[in-house]
Design a protein around this motif. Sequence first.
Motif, short mmCIF file in Angstrom:
data_model
loop_
_atom_site.label_atom_id
_atom_site.label_comp_id
_atom_site.label_asym_id
_atom_site.label_seq_id
_atom_site.Cartn_x
_atom_site.Cartn_y
_atom_site.Cartn_z
N GLU A 100 0.83 -1.20 0.00
CA GLU A 100 0.00 0.00 0.00
C GLU A 100 0.86 1.25 0.00
O GLU A 100 0.55 2.23 -0.71
CB GLU A 100 -0.92 -0.02 1.22
N GLN A 101 1.94 1.26 0.77
CA GLN A 101 2.85 2.40 0.79
C GLN A 101 3.48 2.60 -0.59
O GLN A 101 3.55 3.72 -1.10
CB GLN A 101 3.94 2.20 1.83
N PHE A 102 3.94 1.51 -1.19
CA PHE A 102 4.56 1.58 -2.52
C PHE A 102 3.57 2.15 -3.53
O PHE A 102 3.90 3.06 -4.31
CB PHE A 102 5.02 0.17 -2.93
N ALA A 103 2.35 1.64 -3.52
CA ALA A 103 1.36 2.09 -4.49
C ALA A 103 0.99 3.56 -4.30
O ALA A 103 0.68 4.26 -5.27
CB ALA A 103 0.11 1.22 -4.39
N SER A 104 1.05 4.02 -3.06
CA SER A 104 0.68 5.42 -2.80
C SER A 104 1.82 6.39 -3.13
O SER A 104 1.57 7.55 -3.45
CB SER A 104 0.27 5.59 -1.34
N GLU A 105 3.07 5.91 -3.07
CA GLU A 105 4.22 6.79 -3.25
C GLU A 105 4.88 6.70 -4.63
O GLU A 105 5.50 7.67 -5.08
CB GLU A 105 5.29 6.48 -2.20
N ILE A 106 4.76 5.55 -5.28
CA ILE A 106 5.45 5.33 -6.55
C ILE A 106 4.45 5.48 -7.69
O ILE A 106 3.45 4.77 -7.74
CB ILE A 106 6.10 3.93 -6.60
N PRO A 107 4.68 6.41 -8.60
CA PRO A 107 3.70 6.68 -9.66
C PRO A 107 3.55 5.50 -10.61
O PRO A 107 4.41 4.62 -10.69
CB PRO A 107 4.28 7.90 -10.38
N HIS A 108 2.42 5.52 -11.32
CA HIS A 108 2.14 4.52 -12.36
C HIS A 108 2.13 3.10 -11.77
O HIS A 108 2.57 2.14 -12.41
CB HIS A 108 3.16 4.61 -13.49
N THR A 109 1.61 3.00 -10.53
CA THR A 109 1.55 1.71 -9.84
C THR A 109 0.10 1.35 -9.53
O THR A 109 -0.65 2.16 -9.02
CB THR A 109 2.35 1.74 -8.52
N THR A 110 -0.26 0.10 -9.82
CA THR A 110 -1.57 -0.45 -9.48
C THR A 110 -1.38 -1.60 -8.52
O THR A 110 -0.49 -2.45 -8.72
CB THR A 110 -2.29 -0.95 -10.74
N LEU A 111 -2.19 -1.65 -7.48
CA LEU A 111 -2.11 -2.72 -6.48
C LEU A 111 -3.34 -3.62 -6.60
O LEU A 111 -4.47 -3.15 -6.56
CB LEU A 111 -2.03 -2.14 -5.07
N ILE A 112 -3.08 -4.92 -6.73
CA ILE A 112 -4.13 -5.93 -6.72
C ILE A 112 -3.95 -6.77 -5.47
O ILE A 112 -2.91 -7.42 -5.29
CB ILE A 112 -4.08 -6.85 -7.97
#
Length: 278
Positions: free
Chosen positions: A239-251
């Motif tokens: 969740e942290q990665f998806a919120s901070e790193i652009p062009h990221t989708t979390l499934i």
Amino acid sequence: MSEMTEAVVRTAVQVDGEAASYLTVEQDGPVVLLLHGTYWSRVWLPVLGSLAEAGLRPIAVDLPGLGRSGGELTLETATVPALADWVVRFASALKISGPIAVAGHDIGGAVAQHLLIHDGLEVSRLALVNSVTYDSWPAPHVARFRGPGVHAGTTVDDVLAARRQAVTAALAGAATERRIADYLDPWSAARVRRSWIALAGAADNRYTLDLVPALRQSTTPKLLIWGEDDAFETVEYAEQFASEIPHTTLIRIPNAGHIPTENAPEQIARELIDFFSA
């Protein structure tokens, strides 16, 4: 390997004078390079057939000294940068050129991130499956094998018992005695056990922390697939990665552990196919 399908084959290519073993489906199509971490290529087996049926060419390699690959890792060759360099040589041995999609699981995710940021390969899309990120690693069950004198003080039974416990937890609801035995099989070889201890000893979260500034500037599409019940690489890191790193989708994958490809292979294959075929 009890779950090998007819289409999936194991083959090898020479890298640095040793056999680099990999699972693949031998067909033309866009290459998807699949990297493992503290386990081996077995983590990708449940999705390889589906990726191939979608027209992709999956290649799940065993890192040197691990799985079915030859050679033996040392503390120097087991670092994330050294493994990333080896993957570049592996791709060259297969004559893979141009943009390539890369997926990484566990420490293989650190290697994949390193390849993206340091241009080791021309990474077109990056997928991370329950990967190490930030300072999430090494997990305690890996960190216990770090430090001077570990090789001398570690018995065969120590490694096999630790690996059995970790694999059983990682498989979560997919853990059967047959599947656990499949995962444990490579560690019956002393050379592989020594390589794994070297991988554990070289585990250092600075290799992912140092990448964060560049990841924040990256425009490469990124997909995170995460078993929500992972006690090793918790979903909060994703969740942290998806919120901070652009062009990221979390499934998020419910009722799945550290190796979610075993818990929800059809769903994960669909997500990877959609992402890599976009």
